[in-house]
Design a protein around this motif. Sequence first.
Motif, PDB file in Angstrom:
ATOM      1  N   PHE A 144      11.131  -3.541 -14.905  1.00  0.00           N
ATOM      2  CA  PHE A 144      12.095  -2.488 -14.620  1.00  0.00           C
ATOM      3  C   PHE A 144      13.400  -3.034 -14.032  1.00  0.00           C
ATOM      4  N   GLY A 145      13.538  -4.362 -14.015  1.00  0.00           N
ATOM      5  CA  GLY A 145      14.730  -4.967 -13.447  1.00  0.00           C
ATOM      6  C   GLY A 145      14.789  -4.908 -11.937  1.00  0.00           C
ATOM      7  N   THR A 146      13.697  -4.523 -11.309  1.00  0.00           N
ATOM      8  CA  THR A 146      13.593  -4.455  -9.852  1.00  0.00           C
ATOM      9  C   THR A 146      12.482  -5.392  -9.395  1.00  0.00           C
ATOM     10  N   LEU A 147      12.106  -5.302  -8.122  1.00  0.00           N
ATOM     11  CA  LEU A 147      10.983  -6.092  -7.628  1.00  0.00           C
ATOM     12  C   LEU A 147       9.644  -5.614  -8.185  1.00  0.00           C
ATOM     13  N   VAL A 148       9.584  -4.374  -8.675  1.00  0.00           N
ATOM     14  CA  VAL A 148       8.310  -3.773  -9.071  1.00  0.00           C
ATOM     15  C   VAL A 148       7.777  -4.420 -10.349  1.00  0.00           C
ATOM     16  N   TYR A 149       6.530  -4.884 -10.269  1.00  0.00           N
ATOM     17  CA  TYR A 149       5.860  -5.483 -11.422  1.00  0.00           C
ATOM     18  C   TYR A 149       4.826  -4.526 -12.007  1.00  0.00           C
TER      19      TYR A 149
ATOM     20  N   ASP B  32      10.941   4.029  -7.706  1.00  0.00           N
ATOM     21  CA  ASP B  32      12.028   3.709  -6.783  1.00  0.00           C
ATOM     22  C   ASP B  32      11.526   3.462  -5.366  1.00  0.00           C
ATOM     23  N   SER B  33      10.206   3.526  -5.163  1.00  0.00           N
ATOM     24  CA  SER B  33       9.611   3.220  -3.866  1.00  0.00           C
ATOM     25  C   SER B  33       8.889   1.884  -3.954  1.00  0.00           C
TER      26      SER B  33
ATOM     27  N   GLY C 118      -0.010   9.270  -1.335  1.00  0.00           N
ATOM     28  CA  GLY C 118      -0.322   8.884  -2.702  1.00  0.00           C
ATOM     29  C   GLY C 118       0.832   9.024  -3.672  1.00  0.00           C
ATOM     30  N   GLY C 119       1.694  10.009  -3.468  1.00  0.00           N
ATOM     31  CA  GLY C 119       2.784  10.226  -4.391  1.00  0.00           C
ATOM     32  C   GLY C 119       3.756   9.065  -4.479  1.00  0.00           C
TER      33      GLY C 119
ATOM     34  N   GLY D 252       0.820  -1.201   0.000  1.00  0.00           N
ATOM     35  CA  GLY D 252       0.000   0.000   0.000  1.00  0.00           C
ATOM     36  C   GLY D 252       0.855   1.253   0.000  1.00  0.00           C
ATOM     37  N   GLU D 253       0.205   2.397  -0.212  1.00  0.00           N
ATOM     38  CA  GLU D 253       0.956   3.650  -0.261  1.00  0.00           C
ATOM     39  C   GLU D 253       0.923   4.398   1.066  1.00  0.00           C
TER      40      GLU D 253
END
Length: 363
Positions: free
Chosen positions: A208-213, A187-188, A180-181, A175-176
């Motif tokens: 993105f080559g990171t954990l972020v999907y 990068d967060s 919201g930003g 969650g954020e």
Amino acid sequence: MGHMKKLWTIMLMAAVTACSGGAAGGGEAVPTAAAATTGPAPTPAAGGLGQPKDVVTGLAVPWAIAFLPGGDALVTERDSARLLRVGQDGKVTSLGKISGARPEGEGGLLGVAAKDEQVFVYYTAAGDNRIVRYRLSGDRLSDERVLVQGIPKGGIHNGGRLAFGPDGYLYASTGETGEGGLSQRRDSLAGKILRMTVDGEPAPGNPFGTLVYSYGHRNVQGLAWDPSGRMYATEFGQNTYDEVNLIKAGGNYGWPEVEGRGDDPRYVNPLITWSTDEASPSGMAYAKGSLWVAALRGQRLWQVPLRSDGSVGKPVAHFTDRFGRLRAITAAPGGSLWVGTSNKDGRGSPRPGDDRIFSVTPS
């Protein structure tokens, strides 16, 4: 809030219900197996559901349910930080409290997933949210290893859902935390769906080559896949529209610029929206050609029919106001659904036997 947007929602054939108040009930009730039928027989509805039956009662905010290879289920209790093992016969065994969890607000012991002899939990720690792996031997947890740390925590919107996808990788929703930003910052780790290996490394092919999907999420609470491997997620809206989204790698789902449908090419539109008093959608499961969505404020189980191309039909509400707030739902071995109530979370009105997990079979 960003660009002017067209807001769209599918009209639903369901009565609007108010959010019930009341403080949490006694959280130390001893869970008990229960085979008795819960309440009167349901009125037959499109798609059909069998008679619900209690599996276990006397729980305290069961947040997630995940099945082990042998058929037993792992159940997390958010506020007690207990990890429970529940048999198909309703027998309950406590595997102990997760020592690092620090329940507070909407945080605590949240998601759980299992793969072979490995157990994965998502919890709110003293300074962050974390994903941790254990080895399960019998009824004993060992070999604790922190896989992901530094996920922002807050009094609200901690995400927390864990699930293995058909590709064998572990997915997690974050969650954020009310900021919201953070959702738009790649990068967060806040306001995202993450995809990782069992060692907590970015899964091959992540955009993105990171954990972020995927990103631009407010607070995803449910993850599910259809037989074609398409991934869906539920998401809490703020004041107007809750969502079910079809998740695409690298997709930006718009928060905080968009709530509901925005028709902006930069953001992915939801498949379906509800008003927040009809849903507050939490856990989600796939079974018998539909997505099944547990609604907290809406106090009902939503059935969302899926077409062969992944588009959705008209949702159908089941059990409206019958069990109170519904949070956890998982497809069980044998074709039933296990559904958990959340009436002791400080926002519900506990009923005799709460909190409970009941089973129901789609027909």
